[in-house]
Scaffold this active site. Sequence first.
Site, PDB file in Angstrom:
ATOM      1  N   ASP A  13     -39.054  -9.546   0.577  1.00 24.34           N
ATOM      2  CA  ASP A  13     -40.513  -9.543   0.770  1.00 24.34           C
ATOM      3  C   ASP A  13     -41.202  -8.358   0.085  1.00 24.34           C
ATOM      4  OD1 ASP A  13     -40.211 -11.809   2.369  1.00 24.34           O
ATOM      5  OD2 ASP A  13     -39.907 -10.592   4.168  1.00 24.34           O
ATOM      6  N   LYS A  16     -41.965  -9.949  -4.890  1.00 28.31           N
ATOM      7  CA  LYS A  16     -41.355 -10.480  -6.115  1.00 28.31           C
ATOM      8  C   LYS A  16     -42.187 -11.636  -6.669  1.00 28.31           C
ATOM      9  CE  LYS A  16     -37.697 -11.351  -3.648  1.00 28.31           C
ATOM     10  NZ  LYS A  16     -38.056 -10.683  -2.389  1.00 28.31           N
ATOM     11  N   GLY A  40     -39.501 -16.739   0.761  1.00 27.50           N
ATOM     12  CA  GLY A  40     -40.921 -17.089   0.862  1.00 27.50           C
ATOM     13  C   GLY A  40     -41.669 -16.187  -0.098  1.00 27.50           C
ATOM     14  N   HIS A  41     -42.089 -16.731  -1.234  1.00 29.35           N
ATOM     15  CA  HIS A  41     -42.719 -15.925  -2.282  1.00 29.35           C
ATOM     16  C   HIS A  41     -44.193 -16.299  -2.390  1.00 29.35           C
ATOM     17  CE1 HIS A  41     -38.552 -15.339  -4.384  1.00 29.35           C
ATOM     18  NE2 HIS A  41     -38.593 -14.887  -3.162  1.00 29.35           N
ATOM     19  N   GLN A 222     -34.656 -12.828  -1.731  1.00 30.42           N
ATOM     20  CA  GLN A 222     -34.122 -11.848  -0.771  1.00 30.42           C
ATOM     21  C   GLN A 222     -34.184 -10.436  -1.377  1.00 30.42           C
ATOM     22  OE1 GLN A 222     -31.984 -15.054  -1.038  1.00 30.42           O
ATOM     23  NE2 GLN A 222     -33.691 -15.573   0.282  1.00 30.42           N
ATOM     24  N   THR A 237     -27.678 -11.991   3.903  1.00 26.73           N
ATOM     25  CA  THR A 237     -27.708 -13.418   3.619  1.00 26.73           C
ATOM     26  C   THR A 237     -26.348 -13.798   3.015  1.00 26.73           C
ATOM     27  OG1 THR A 237     -29.059 -15.201   2.726  1.00 26.73           O
ATOM     28  CG2 THR A 237     -28.766 -13.248   1.314  1.00 26.73           C
ATOM     29  N   GLY A 413     -52.585  -4.394  -4.743  1.00 25.75           N
ATOM     30  CA  GLY A 413     -53.253  -5.487  -4.038  1.00 25.75           C
ATOM     31  C   GLY A 413     -52.553  -6.783  -4.390  1.00 25.75           C
TER      32      GLY A 413
HETATM   33  P1  GDP Z   1     -41.610 -11.801  -1.873  1.00 29.88           P
HETATM   34  O1  GDP Z   1     -40.757 -12.565  -0.929  1.00 29.88           O
HETATM   35  O2  GDP Z   1     -40.906 -10.611  -2.435  1.00 29.88           O
HETATM   36  O3  GDP Z   1     -42.206 -12.658  -2.968  1.00 29.88           O
HETATM   37  O4  GDP Z   1     -42.832 -11.226  -1.016  1.00 29.88           O
HETATM   38  P2  GDP Z   1     -43.707 -12.029   0.076  1.00 29.88           P
HETATM   39  O5  GDP Z   1     -44.588 -12.994  -0.622  1.00 29.88           O
HETATM   40  O6  GDP Z   1     -42.836 -12.543   1.174  1.00 29.88           O
HETATM   41  O7  GDP Z   1     -44.535 -10.846   0.716  1.00 29.88           O
HETATM   42  C1  GDP Z   1     -45.346 -10.026  -0.077  1.00 29.88           C
HETATM   43  C2  GDP Z   1     -46.777 -10.089   0.481  1.00 29.88           C
HETATM   44  O8  GDP Z   1     -47.515  -9.007  -0.073  1.00 29.88           O
HETATM   45  C3  GDP Z   1     -47.544 -11.335   0.094  1.00 29.88           C
HETATM   46  O9  GDP Z   1     -48.386 -11.685   1.164  1.00 29.88           O
HETATM   47  C4  GDP Z   1     -48.362 -10.887  -1.128  1.00 29.88           C
HETATM   48  O10 GDP Z   1     -49.557 -11.649  -1.281  1.00 29.88           O
HETATM   49  C5  GDP Z   1     -48.678  -9.477  -0.749  1.00 29.88           C
HETATM   50  N1  GDP Z   1     -48.843  -8.512  -1.854  1.00 29.88           N
HETATM   51  C6  GDP Z   1     -48.241  -8.504  -3.064  1.00 29.88           C
HETATM   52  N2  GDP Z   1     -48.516  -7.358  -3.723  1.00 29.88           N
HETATM   53  C7  GDP Z   1     -49.327  -6.643  -2.909  1.00 29.88           C
HETATM   54  C8  GDP Z   1     -49.939  -5.356  -3.015  1.00 29.88           C
HETATM   55  O11 GDP Z   1     -49.748  -4.608  -3.965  1.00 29.88           O
HETATM   56  N3  GDP Z   1     -50.713  -4.962  -1.959  1.00 29.88           N
HETATM   57  C9  GDP Z   1     -50.913  -5.734  -0.851  1.00 29.88           C
HETATM   58  N4  GDP Z   1     -51.688  -5.256   0.112  1.00 29.88           N
HETATM   59  N5  GDP Z   1     -50.313  -6.931  -0.718  1.00 29.88           N
HETATM   60  C10 GDP Z   1     -49.535  -7.367  -1.725  1.00 29.88           C
HETATM   61  P1  IMO Z   2     -37.620 -13.343   0.172  1.00 29.23           P
HETATM   62  O1  IMO Z   2     -37.097 -14.017  -1.072  1.00 29.23           O
HETATM   63  C1  IMO Z   2     -36.717 -11.238   3.872  1.00 29.23           C
HETATM   64  C2  IMO Z   2     -33.038 -12.386   5.961  1.00 29.23           C
HETATM   65  C3  IMO Z   2     -33.202 -13.058   7.310  1.00 29.23           C
HETATM   66  C4  IMO Z   2     -31.950 -12.562   8.015  1.00 29.23           C
HETATM   67  C5  IMO Z   2     -30.914 -12.565   6.891  1.00 29.23           C
HETATM   68  C6  IMO Z   2     -30.014 -13.805   6.867  1.00 29.23           C
HETATM   69  O2  IMO Z   2     -38.882 -13.921   0.678  1.00 29.23           O
HETATM   70  O3  IMO Z   2     -37.661 -11.869  -0.017  1.00 29.23           O
HETATM   71  P2  IMO Z   2     -30.455 -16.327   6.116  1.00 29.23           P
HETATM   72  O4  IMO Z   2     -31.419 -17.356   6.627  1.00 29.23           O
HETATM   73  O5  IMO Z   2     -30.589 -16.010   4.666  1.00 29.23           O
HETATM   74  O6  IMO Z   2     -29.020 -16.624   6.492  1.00 29.23           O
HETATM   75  O7  IMO Z   2     -30.819 -14.980   6.941  1.00 29.23           O
HETATM   76  O8  IMO Z   2     -31.636 -12.472   5.675  1.00 29.23           O
HETATM   77  N1  IMO Z   2     -33.758 -13.021   4.842  1.00 29.23           N
HETATM   78  C7  IMO Z   2     -34.881 -12.533   4.295  1.00 29.23           C
HETATM   79  N2  IMO Z   2     -35.639 -11.467   4.651  1.00 29.23           N
HETATM   80  N3  IMO Z   2     -37.046 -11.972   2.797  1.00 29.23           N
HETATM   81  C8  IMO Z   2     -36.296 -13.027   2.419  1.00 29.23           C
HETATM   82  O9  IMO Z   2     -36.519 -13.711   1.277  1.00 29.23           O
HETATM   83  C9  IMO Z   2     -35.172 -13.375   3.204  1.00 29.23           C
HETATM   84  N4  IMO Z   2     -34.228 -14.347   3.136  1.00 29.23           N
HETATM   85  C10 IMO Z   2     -33.368 -14.116   4.129  1.00 29.23           C
HETATM   86  O10 IMO Z   2     -34.377 -12.631   7.958  1.00 29.23           O
HETATM   87  O11 IMO Z   2     -32.125 -11.221   8.421  1.00 29.23           O
HETATM   88 MG    MG Z   3     -40.806 -13.254   1.076  1.00 28.70          MG
END
Ligand code: GDP
Ligand code: IMO
Ligand code: MG
Length: 429
Positions: A13, A16, A40-41, A222, A237, A413
Amino acid sequence: MPTLVIVGAQWGDEAKGKLVDVLSTEADFVVRFSGGNNAGHTVIVGDDVFKFHLLPAGILYPHVTAVLGAGMVVCPVSLLEEIDRTKAMRPGLGKLVVSSAAHVVFPYHRLLDQLEEEARGKNKIGTTSRGIGPAYTDKVQRTGIRMGEFVDPPVFRERLGEVLAVKNKLLAMFGHPPLDFESLFAEYNAYAERMAPHVASCEGMLQDAVRNGQKVMFEGAQGTFLDLDHGTYPYVTSSHPIAGGACLGTGIGPRDIGSVLGVCKSYATRVGSGPFPTELLDDTGDRIREQGHEYGTTTGRPRRCGWMDLVALKHSCRVNSMSGLVITRIDVLSGFDRIRFATKYEVQGSESTSFPVCTHEWEQVQPVYEEMAGWGGNISGARTWEDLPSEARDYVRRIEEFTETPAAILSIGPDRSETIVLRPDLVWG
Ligand code: GDP
Ligand code: IMO
Ligand code: MG
């Protein structure tokens, strides 16, 4: 060599998805190489919010070929729903190719994920309940059903019969009723018919693309500390999110990787159980969670929040042989008088700068912090290095110095425009 791996440098998270979207303007291919719909991207384009679980974020660009690589485990229900949902928002998507070597996630994987977690009790991993671990277990046990078999009905029928007989015995051990073969086959064969036009042996296509100098981006899922071998095992994971996983999960050799960018937040978060030395179980942690809206994209769970752990980040830079860091969410730290970050661990009275291996070692780790002055105000309007407050620049410089890795991109942002590219030379190898 214009190939780029985007890897999560912490516990996932890190943003990416946003980075992949920003850099996809130039990409010919965007390739997921590990994990499944546990990812979840988020991509934000104007008022539209896209939450990708399986589709590579680059698919929003019609010129991009989006690939789900051999290293993935793919839930057809989730993928087809995501294709429909995304097409409804953006009719002109890029082309999608799914490797015939990728594994299929079935309902028994999801059931076993949930039943095994319940059985673990207080030692639960906190998985996403998407069946990821059980699907990779089948792959390692050499009983998994791959995409190439899935889209060939007679082969699929035979393989499913073989596998389901064993899975129903396992489900019975947990006191769960058996799954009915004919209804499962009929339902999933219908998904297979829809998936078939996308399924292909795509490894040669990617190898040719690399040979021809096309731009290939690998979208990590991840994060490094969730890696099966190099993360905080067993709270990890079941795949390889690290940069090396891009080779394993696509059939591209290590010498064909040009650049690796590691995405990290300016602080740290984790969802699920497991070691997190800099976690803040206090008002500061709550403040980071609220300022950063730190709730999971896939499960909606509140994320555990804490200060940046530079000991761990330095380990991540090395494990991934990172060309540069992408430091995100710098805007979230605005308003803190002091910013803290761990530069050492105290382990049983001694100082250490190494990343522990076993859980019982992690339990003894206490972070040792340095601190710097924070900054105030809304910094999301910054578009150059000079636009940032000097305290934020000092913080970035300290991260670079400690990790011995240059900051290539800063994110201030969620929007595409809220991005400062400091080192364009590090983006494509
Ligand atoms: P990922 O799994 O690595 O793709 O990240 P996620 O999408 O799960 O979580 C990142 C969150 O941060 C999302 O809600 C993005 O919209 C938000 N985001 C991305 N870059 C920034 C940033 O520089 N600042 C803020 N405040 N939010 C950001
Ligand atoms: P993105 O790509 C954050 C975590 C789960 C749990 C562990 C194992 O959005 O960054 P699993 O279902 O993979 O067997 O769970 O890994 N986990 C993540 N945490 N971001 C993710 O993906 C994750 N994918 C798995 O919360 O701790
Ligand atoms: Mg994510």
